[in-house]
Design a protein around this motif. Sequence first.
Motif, PDB file in Angstrom:
ATOM      1  N   LEU A 146      -2.236   8.175   3.595  1.00 16.37           N
ATOM      2  CA  LEU A 146      -3.471   7.486   3.984  1.00 16.37           C
ATOM      3  C   LEU A 146      -3.193   5.985   4.049  1.00 16.37           C
ATOM      4  N   HIS A 147      -3.301   5.390   5.230  1.00 14.82           N
ATOM      5  CA  HIS A 147      -3.100   3.938   5.339  1.00 14.82           C
ATOM      6  C   HIS A 147      -4.339   3.240   4.804  1.00 14.82           C
ATOM      7  N   LEU A 148      -4.156   2.447   3.765  1.00 13.40           N
ATOM      8  CA  LEU A 148      -5.266   1.744   3.098  1.00 13.40           C
ATOM      9  C   LEU A 148      -4.922   0.257   3.028  1.00 13.40           C
ATOM     10  N   PRO A 149      -4.935  -0.445   4.179  1.00 13.61           N
ATOM     11  CA  PRO A 149      -4.436  -1.824   4.217  1.00 13.61           C
ATOM     12  C   PRO A 149      -5.381  -2.831   3.564  1.00 13.61           C
ATOM     13  N   GLY A 150      -4.853  -3.991   3.294  1.00 21.41           N
ATOM     14  CA  GLY A 150      -5.631  -5.096   2.723  1.00 21.41           C
ATOM     15  C   GLY A 150      -4.872  -5.740   1.585  1.00 21.41           C
ATOM     16  N   HIS A 151      -4.482  -4.929   0.623  1.00 18.51           N
ATOM     17  CA  HIS A 151      -3.653  -5.431  -0.484  1.00 18.51           C
ATOM     18  C   HIS A 151      -2.338  -5.956   0.086  1.00 18.51           C
ATOM     19  N   THR A 152      -1.698  -5.139   0.916  1.00 23.55           N
ATOM     20  CA  THR A 152      -0.659  -5.589   1.842  1.00 23.55           C
ATOM     21  C   THR A 152      -0.980  -4.929   3.179  1.00 23.55           C
ATOM     22  N   ARG A 153      -0.230  -5.315   4.223  1.00 22.48           N
ATOM     23  CA  ARG A 153      -0.515  -4.743   5.551  1.00 22.48           C
ATOM     24  C   ARG A 153      -0.304  -3.236   5.583  1.00 22.48           C
ATOM     25  N   GLY A 154       0.728  -2.790   4.877  1.00 13.76           N
ATOM     26  CA  GLY A 154       1.071  -1.370   4.963  1.00 13.76           C
ATOM     27  C   GLY A 154       0.661  -0.570   3.742  1.00 13.76           C
ATOM     28  N   HIS A 155      -0.147  -1.123   2.872  1.00 12.16           N
ATOM     29  CA  HIS A 155      -0.544  -0.428   1.643  1.00 12.16           C
ATOM     30  C   HIS A 155      -1.098   0.962   1.996  1.00 12.16           C
ATOM     31  N   ALA A 156      -0.609   1.984   1.310  1.00 17.04           N
ATOM     32  CA  ALA A 156      -0.997   3.352   1.654  1.00 17.04           C
ATOM     33  C   ALA A 156      -1.062   4.209   0.399  1.00 17.04           C
ATOM     34  N   GLY A 157      -1.973   5.151   0.401  1.00 17.95           N
ATOM     35  CA  GLY A 157      -2.072   6.129  -0.666  1.00 17.95           C
ATOM     36  C   GLY A 157      -1.623   7.487  -0.164  1.00 17.95           C
ATOM     37  N   ILE A 158      -1.789   8.480  -1.007  1.00 18.23           N
ATOM     38  CA  ILE A 158      -1.501   9.854  -0.576  1.00 18.23           C
ATOM     39  C   ILE A 158      -2.636  10.776  -1.009  1.00 18.23           C
ATOM     40  N   HIS A 159      -2.734  11.890  -0.293  1.00 13.52           N
ATOM     41  CA  HIS A 159      -3.684  12.943  -0.649  1.00 13.52           C
ATOM     42  C   HIS A 159      -2.889  14.237  -0.769  1.00 13.52           C
ATOM     43  N   VAL A 160      -3.003  14.888  -1.917  1.00 12.57           N
ATOM     44  CA  VAL A 160      -2.339  16.182  -2.109  1.00 12.57           C
ATOM     45  C   VAL A 160      -3.441  17.221  -2.259  1.00 12.57           C
ATOM     46  N   GLU A 161      -3.712  17.923  -1.169  1.00 12.08           N
ATOM     47  CA  GLU A 161      -4.826  18.880  -1.158  1.00 12.08           C
ATOM     48  C   GLU A 161      -4.630  19.970  -2.218  1.00 12.08           C
TER      49      GLU A 161
END
Length: 299
Positions: A146-161
């Motif tokens: 999951l791309h979640l930018p703002g903190h850095t340009r490419g800041h990203a999380g993950i989702h493990v269903e």
Amino acid sequence: MIDTPQPLVVGPVTVLTGIDNGRYPHGNSIFVEGSEGTLLVDPSLTTITTGGPPAPPDQVFCSHAHEDHVAGLGRWADAPVLIHEDDLHGVTSLDGLLDIYGFDEAAGRAFRQMVEEEFEFTGRPDATGIADGHVIDLGDVKVDVLHLPGHTRGHAGIHVEASRLVYLADIDLTGFGPYYGDAWSDLEDFERTLERCRDLDAEWFSTFHHKGVVQGRGQFLPLLEAFIAVIERREIELLAYLGEPRTVDDIVSHRFVYRPQIEGDHIDSVEHRSMTQHLVRLERDGQVHQVEPGHYRAG
Ligand SMILES: [Zn+2]
């Protein structure tokens, strides 16, 4: 004695709780095990100190290029490294990492030394950039990026269903609030990301620092709202401070992000980058104007 809390196991995900509950410079790494491979997310300083995950990872994913999230990259030299393409530059070399912060020469020198000595940073020019929606396939377990930018340009999380778990990295829900103080940070991207987080549907919400893992949207949403409210508080405090004409230097010295007693070569840079983003939009929205060039006043 090293304080290392027990890892939290949620299905195929193990949260490797960091020393001191993941307070900086440590953090909570994530280990995911599937039928066709394993993934280590954000190899923290703790993973170096304590021997790391339960098994060597087949791949490593970094949520973004900040020193505390990439500390163990050199240790897993045989594992391919994935990171969002907008932060790829930051893991390729130490110079690349430093570009993300955008510090001036003195702060940059001190920071470089700290990253080399305390975080054992090893650049990974072989790292691969990936995009929002990328799926890391571990066989019976899929990891969605999951791309979640703002903190850095490419800041990203993950989702493990398979675990109903979302890892939010440095959307860390702490009282400090959102950090958007680097050259590669963006306040308004962060606000859009936080908006997106309100709709996340999961049972477990995992963060890199000391808030750790939160269970259920009932616990997560109030923490998220309090985190978001810090942005508004900074802006309201800035507006109040601009009751009198002030320069950017005045704003930096006043300290809106860090408490006055916190010391460090990089503090002025972070205050400057964070608060000028507020200043620019307040001026754009007509809430602040310059009474003479470089002197800002509310109204
Ligand atoms: Zn970070």
